[in-house]
Design an enzyme around this catalytic site. Structure first.
Site, PDB file in Angstrom:
ATOM      1  N   TYR A  53       0.840  -1.202   0.000  1.00 53.71           N
ATOM      2  CA  TYR A  53       0.000   0.000   0.000  1.00 53.71           C
ATOM      3  C   TYR A  53       0.879   1.257   0.000  1.00 53.71           C
ATOM      4  CZ  TYR A  53      -3.808  -3.158   1.463  1.00 53.71           C
ATOM      5  OH  TYR A  53      -4.726  -4.170   1.553  1.00 53.71           O
ATOM      6  N   HIS A 111      -0.045 -11.842   0.512  1.00 57.19           N
ATOM      7  CA  HIS A 111      -1.038 -10.944  -0.069  1.00 57.19           C
ATOM      8  C   HIS A 111      -1.878 -11.607  -1.172  1.00 57.19           C
ATOM      9  CE1 HIS A 111      -1.726  -6.339  -0.458  1.00 57.19           C
ATOM     10  NE2 HIS A 111      -2.834  -6.990  -0.689  1.00 57.19           N
ATOM     11  N   LEU A 194     -17.838  -2.491   1.444  1.00 55.34           N
ATOM     12  CA  LEU A 194     -18.849  -1.562   0.934  1.00 55.34           C
ATOM     13  C   LEU A 194     -18.875  -1.541  -0.589  1.00 55.34           C
ATOM     14  CD1 LEU A 194     -18.429   1.425   3.416  1.00 55.34           C
ATOM     15  CD2 LEU A 194     -20.016  -0.485   3.516  1.00 55.34           C
ATOM     16  N   ILE A 239     -13.153  -5.120   7.176  1.00 52.89           N
ATOM     17  CA  ILE A 239     -12.127  -4.081   7.346  1.00 52.89           C
ATOM     18  C   ILE A 239     -12.347  -2.937   6.348  1.00 52.89           C
ATOM     19  CG2 ILE A 239     -10.343  -5.471   8.453  1.00 52.89           C
ATOM     20  CD1 ILE A 239      -9.115  -5.892   5.642  1.00 52.89           C
ATOM     21  N   LYS A 241     -12.326   0.844   4.875  1.00 51.32           N
ATOM     22  CA  LYS A 241     -11.467   2.014   5.067  1.00 51.32           C
ATOM     23  C   LYS A 241     -12.320   3.197   5.488  1.00 51.32           C
ATOM     24  CE  LYS A 241     -10.027   4.741   1.759  1.00 51.32           C
ATOM     25  NZ  LYS A 241      -9.379   5.319   0.577  1.00 51.32           N
ATOM     26  N   ASN A 251     -19.096   4.085  10.109  1.00 51.52           N
ATOM     27  CA  ASN A 251     -18.844   2.641  10.016  1.00 51.52           C
ATOM     28  C   ASN A 251     -19.160   1.947  11.335  1.00 51.52           C
ATOM     29  OD1 ASN A 251     -18.013   2.824   7.359  1.00 51.52           O
ATOM     30  ND2 ASN A 251     -15.832   2.684   7.814  1.00 51.52           N
TER      31      ASN A 251
END
Length: 283
Positions: A53, A111, A194, A239, A241, A251
């Site tokens: 990231y 990952h 989401l 999880i 963001k 959230n």
């Protein structure tokens, strides 16, 4: 709040914090750090990041945000497949720990599947556990066949988690993977719960259901309904963001929504669950 429990006995709230694309902008940095603080203050414990990231910028931001609060955090990071040799995972983990300002990770994930043999990667994870650099290990973006391969390889500790794309936009994992992971004691971590873009959150069915619910912040939103839908699943850790404290509070308020059978039936009618096995979606 609902919780999930990892094979080593660690129990955490089922709502965590993702940090993909965080740390990339100086203008957003202060809000992003405040967002993580707001989540920790609310009782959220899992903070998920990765060496990929922002080429480490997300880990640096997380390290700054959790400074002085490490004991409040269940910290997760990920190694890219190209660094997943036995020696490579040790070097990559050491670099992640330096950026995060800590001496250990609570969970370290591969990952996505790569070309390095899994036996070598898992041997590297065993080394990290022995060295006290990580407390548990897992994978990300592995389908049911991939999980069977993981479980066939001897390791000193079991696979703790499988992080996959899961939302109302991407329901394919419901066909077999969620149940398989649950039965194996593997926690499913749902990234991007989401969905992608705004189309899902404008779905009429979510707007109708949102009007029937409320949270401590006021009337529920379609986004909160979509998140509550993921959180209703047993053994699933979501999880999402949140780039600002306000978003983080929204959230968190989704944990106050209990969807009814009628709500769930209407969602299934509008956004059908998978009827056959599908290729694992990932972004």
């Amino acid at each position: 709040m609902k919780t999930v429990t990892f094979p080593n006995g660690a129990t955490v709230p089922a709502l965590g914090m993702g940090t993909w694309n965080m740390g990339d902008s100086d203008s957003r940095r202060a809000d992003e750090i405040k967002s993580i603080h707001a989540g920790l203050d609310a009782g959220i414990r899992v903070v998920d990041t990765a060496e990929m990231y922002g080429s480490g910028r997300s880990e640096k931001l997380v390290g700054e945000a959790i400074r002085g609060r490490r004991d409040d955090v269940f910290l997760v990071s990920k190694v890219v497949p190209s660094n997943a040799s036995r020696d490579g995972v040790r070097k990559a983990c050491a670099a992640s720990l330096k950026r995060l300002g800590t001496d250990h990770l609570d969970l370290y994930l591969l990952h996505w599947p790569g070309s390095v043999p899994l036996e070598e990667t898992l041997a590297g994870f065993d080394d990290l556990i022995d060295a006290g650099m990580i407390r548990s290990w897992g994978v990300s973006n592995f389908d049911a066949d991939g999980m069977r391969e993981v479980e066939s390889i001897p390791a000193s500790t079991p696979c703790a988690a499988n992080q996959v794309l899961y939302s109302l936009d991407y329901r394919g994992v419901e066909f077999d993977l969620l149940r398989r992971d649950r039965d194996a004691g593997v926690v499913t971590m749902a990234y991007s719960p989401l969905g992608q873009g705004g189309d899902l959150l404008r779905a009429p069915v979510l707007e109708r259901i949102a009007r029937r619910h409320a949270t401590s912040l006021g009337p529920a939103t379609p986004a909160q309904v979509a998140l509550a839908w993921v959180l209703r699943q047993e053994n699933v850790l979501a999880i999402p963001k949140a780039g600002s404290p306000r978003h983080q509070h929204e959230n968190f308020a989704a944990t106050q929504i209990t969807l009814t059978r009628d709500d769930l039936a209407q969602i299934d009618e509008a956004i059908a669950p998978p009827r056959r096995r599908e290729p694992l979606a990932m972004i």
